[in-house]
Write a protein that holds these residues in place. Structure first.
Motif, PDB file in Angstrom:
ATOM      1  N   GLY A 212     -31.012 -13.916  22.716  1.00 43.19           N
ATOM      2  CA  GLY A 212     -29.989 -13.386  21.809  1.00 43.19           C
ATOM      3  C   GLY A 212     -29.336 -14.532  21.077  1.00 43.19           C
ATOM      4  O   GLY A 212     -29.301 -15.668  21.588  1.00 43.19           O
ATOM      5  N   LYS A 213     -28.838 -14.254  19.909  1.00 42.44           N
ATOM      6  CA  LYS A 213     -28.183 -15.279  19.093  1.00 42.44           C
ATOM      7  C   LYS A 213     -27.051 -15.959  19.871  1.00 42.44           C
ATOM      8  O   LYS A 213     -26.250 -15.291  20.514  1.00 42.44           O
ATOM      9  N   VAL A 214     -26.980 -17.282  19.798  1.00 40.61           N
ATOM     10  CA  VAL A 214     -25.929 -18.014  20.509  1.00 40.61           C
ATOM     11  C   VAL A 214     -24.582 -17.767  19.828  1.00 40.61           C
ATOM     12  O   VAL A 214     -24.481 -17.768  18.601  1.00 40.61           O
TER      13      VAL A 214
ATOM     14  N   THR B  94     -21.401  -8.495  14.051  1.00 47.37           N
ATOM     15  CA  THR B  94     -22.334  -7.770  13.171  1.00 47.37           C
ATOM     16  C   THR B  94     -23.767  -8.197  13.441  1.00 47.37           C
ATOM     17  O   THR B  94     -24.679  -7.375  13.552  1.00 47.37           O
ATOM     18  N   ASP B  95     -23.988  -9.516  13.571  1.00 48.61           N
ATOM     19  CA  ASP B  95     -25.346 -10.026  13.815  1.00 48.61           C
ATOM     20  C   ASP B  95     -25.885  -9.542  15.165  1.00 48.61           C
ATOM     21  O   ASP B  95     -27.049  -9.157  15.270  1.00 48.61           O
ATOM     22  N   CYS B  96     -25.027  -9.587  16.173  1.00 50.19           N
ATOM     23  CA  CYS B  96     -25.474  -9.139  17.514  1.00 50.19           C
ATOM     24  C   CYS B  96     -25.846  -7.659  17.479  1.00 50.19           C
ATOM     25  O   CYS B  96     -26.890  -7.258  18.004  1.00 50.19           O
ATOM     26  N   GLU B  97     -24.992  -6.852  16.879  1.00 52.67           N
ATOM     27  CA  GLU B  97     -25.272  -5.405  16.828  1.00 52.67           C
ATOM     28  C   GLU B  97     -26.602  -5.150  16.125  1.00 52.67           C
ATOM     29  O   GLU B  97     -27.403  -4.326  16.556  1.00 52.67           O
TER      30      GLU B  97
ATOM     31  N   ARG C 107     -32.352  -3.743  16.461  1.00 58.72           N
ATOM     32  CA  ARG C 107     -33.746  -4.002  16.055  1.00 58.72           C
ATOM     33  C   ARG C 107     -34.664  -4.374  17.210  1.00 58.72           C
ATOM     34  O   ARG C 107     -35.840  -4.056  17.191  1.00 58.72           O
ATOM     35  N   HIS C 108     -34.138  -5.106  18.196  1.00 57.88           N
ATOM     36  CA  HIS C 108     -35.058  -5.726  19.161  1.00 57.88           C
ATOM     37  C   HIS C 108     -34.864  -5.306  20.614  1.00 57.88           C
ATOM     38  O   HIS C 108     -35.798  -5.408  21.400  1.00 57.88           O
ATOM     39  N   HIS C 109     -33.670  -4.895  21.001  1.00 54.00           N
ATOM     40  CA  HIS C 109     -33.440  -4.625  22.426  1.00 54.00           C
ATOM     41  C   HIS C 109     -34.240  -3.404  22.868  1.00 54.00           C
ATOM     42  O   HIS C 109     -34.123  -2.325  22.285  1.00 54.00           O
TER      43      HIS C 109
ATOM     44  N   SER D 149     -35.852  -7.964  25.311  1.00 60.33           N
ATOM     45  CA  SER D 149     -34.505  -7.503  25.672  1.00 60.33           C
ATOM     46  C   SER D 149     -33.479  -8.450  25.062  1.00 60.33           C
ATOM     47  O   SER D 149     -33.735  -9.651  24.945  1.00 60.33           O
ATOM     48  N   TYR D 150     -32.319  -7.894  24.747  1.00 62.39           N
ATOM     49  CA  TYR D 150     -31.267  -8.705  24.147  1.00 62.39           C
ATOM     50  C   TYR D 150     -30.346  -9.278  25.213  1.00 62.39           C
ATOM     51  O   TYR D 150     -30.009  -8.599  26.185  1.00 62.39           O
TER      52      TYR D 150
END
Ligand code: GUN
Ligand code: ZN
Length: 479
Positions: A192-194, A213-216, A221-223, A229-230
């Motif tokens: 996941g994005k740091v 916003t980026d995490c959501e 998209r990916h989890h 997995s995110y």
């Protein structure tokens, strides 16, 4: 002598190597069946922390020398003794004399830090500022991120690691690149994005709103897509404001199946800094607890400078420690108290923590873990070491329904190893096997311990992901 039909099938398995995008997808594997003959070793439970009675009699150790492992449609379909092969409709790959393990799981490793692995002369906080932060800034570029992700995942596979929990950088594209590269390879990946919104260079900080916003978006998209997995990825408490930590906790609340990864209590300087930044917290770990970041999918690297209250909190919340011995020795961070973790019954997985760690090899990581315990006056068994890089890590990551063992139904993420490479290891292995005149054969534990102490990626014959060959070859002769 191999028949031409067999050679074609092996070629088919071999062609996907070095060209992952050309690999067959799950559909292409439908109906694919093959059997690998080797020495099978895995675990059915956690071995006791033992320094005596270390042979395979431990009920947790499942040792099946000279067996066929059956793989069908990317999953393990069973095992048969070497003398009773499956029928003619199974492709048979005779790798007798080699060691077949579940693919290793590296529970904490940094993709962008291949650029700074083996950098000289500093402890954690200086190392971050001098080497790591400058290197991570390059990953803002999507091309650098994509190339870096591909290089990194192929490097994991070249070390027999088929699943990993990975730190990319603060840049959304760096997480995206890892998810995409893992999907192409069919690998099990958690990333996941740091998150970092303070105490880092301008090119490496986000802010709470944009980060959320980026995490959501990445979660959506990916989890849960394929084997991705995110993980909500808080670098460490020093680089996130309380507002960002609260946002991270809210993400974990809102998406109950996502992971959380971070660092905790790695060095004394760091612990002192966290105490200054969060004076109201009882401890470093408590900072995370107060922000709702400790749960059963939380993976915290290091945990060297914890106390018993912290350890009880880990056990109570189901969070676990990714022990990173190579990094701890290289950066001079300290010696992890593994017996204390066991006493408090919180999970421990093994991790390379490259680039603080100096090798992606989980054998080297296990060997370093042994040395760390030796410096504490303890002796780590090969069983506990190997378990924490396979089944133990899978359980701590709540992935043991899928990976970490060779049971029927598990995804066929496998690594095939030579027992020994080079004259010293070959001689030592011969001694363990009782193949040197005048010396009695040793217990299995002695052989496996010598293997994990002397082996590394040079011993890898092949890595398979969901039954597809991703590194190495399966038609190389056994030495
Ligand atoms: N603490 C915060 N960031 C890092 C990192 O990148 N590596 C290690 N070993 N510790 C950290
Ligand atoms: Zn780390």
């Amino acid at each position: 002598m191999l028949g031409s039909h067999l050679i074609k099938l092996i070629d088919c398995l071999n062609t996907v190597v070095n060209n992952p995008s050309a690999s067959p997808g799950p559909d292409a594997r439908q109906g694919a069946r093959f059997a690998l003959r080797a020495d099978l070793l895995d675990f059915t439970a956690a071995p006791a922390w033992a320094t005596t009675a270390l042979d395979a009699a431990s009920p947790a150790v499942r040792w099946r020398p000279d067996h066929w492992l059956l793989v069908e449609d990317g999953r393990i379909a069973g095992a048969l003794p070497g003398a009773t092969p499956p029928g003619d409709d199974w492709l048979k790959l005779d790798q007798r004399g080699r060691l077949l393990l579940p693919g290793f799981i590296d529970s904490h490793v940094h993709c962008p830090q291949l650029d700074v692995i083996a950098s000289h002369g500093t402890g954690l906080l200086d190392w971050l500022n001098t080497y790591t932060f400058p290197a991570e800034q390059r990953f803002a570029d999507p091309t650098v991120a994509a190339e870096g992700a591909a290089r990194f995942l192929d490097a994991l596979l070249a070390h027999g690691t088929t699943a990993a929990m990975v730190f990319p950088t603060v840049h959304k594209v760096s997480a995206q690149a890892l998810f995409e590269a893992a999907a192409v390879r069919g690998m099990r990946l958690v990333t996941g994005k740091v998150l970092m919104d303070r105490h880092a260079p301008p090119g490496l900080v986000d802010d709470v709103v944009q980060a959320q916003t980026d995490c959501e978006d990445l979660i959506q998209r990916h989890h849960g897509q394929g084997r991705n997995s995110y993980a909500v990825t808080v670098r460490f408490a020093a680089t996130s404001t309380p507002a960002q930590l609260a946002m991270a906790g809210a993400l974990c609340q809102r998406h109950r199946s996502v992971y959380l990864q971070t660092h905790v209590a790695e060095t004394l300087d760091e612990v002192r800094w966290i105490a200054e930044l969060f004076p109201q917290a009882r401890s470093y770990l408590d900072v995370y607890h107060q922000h709702g970041l400790l749960h059963e999918r939380s993976v915290l690297a290091h945990g060297i400078w914890l106390d018993d209250t912290d350890r009880a909190l880990l056990a109570q919340t189901g969070a676990h420690i990714a022990h990173s011995p190579s990094s701890n020795l290289f950066l001079g961070s300290g010696l992890f108290d593994w017996p204390a973790a066991l006493a408090h019954q919180h999970g421990v997985s093994l991790a390379s923590d490259v680039g603080g760690g100096t090798s992606l090899s989980m054998q080297r990581t296990m060997a370093d873990a042994y040395k760390v315990q030796a410096l504490r006056g303890q002796r780590l068994s090969a069983w506990t070491a190997l378990h924490s890089a396979t089944l133990g890590a899978a359980q701590a990551l709540r992935l043991d329904h899928e990976i970490g063992h060779l049971s029927q139904g598990a995804v066929a993420d496998l690594a095939l190893w030579d027992w020994a490479v080079g004259p010293v290891a070959q001689h030592r292995d011969a001694v363990a096997r009782g193949a040197v005149a005048g010396l009695p054969a040793q217990e299995l534990h002695a052989r496996v311990f010598a293997w994990l102490t002397l082996a590394d990626e040079r011993n890898l014959v092949a890595s398979l992901v969901a039954g597809s060959l991703r590194q190495g070859r399966l038609d190389t002769p056994v030495p």
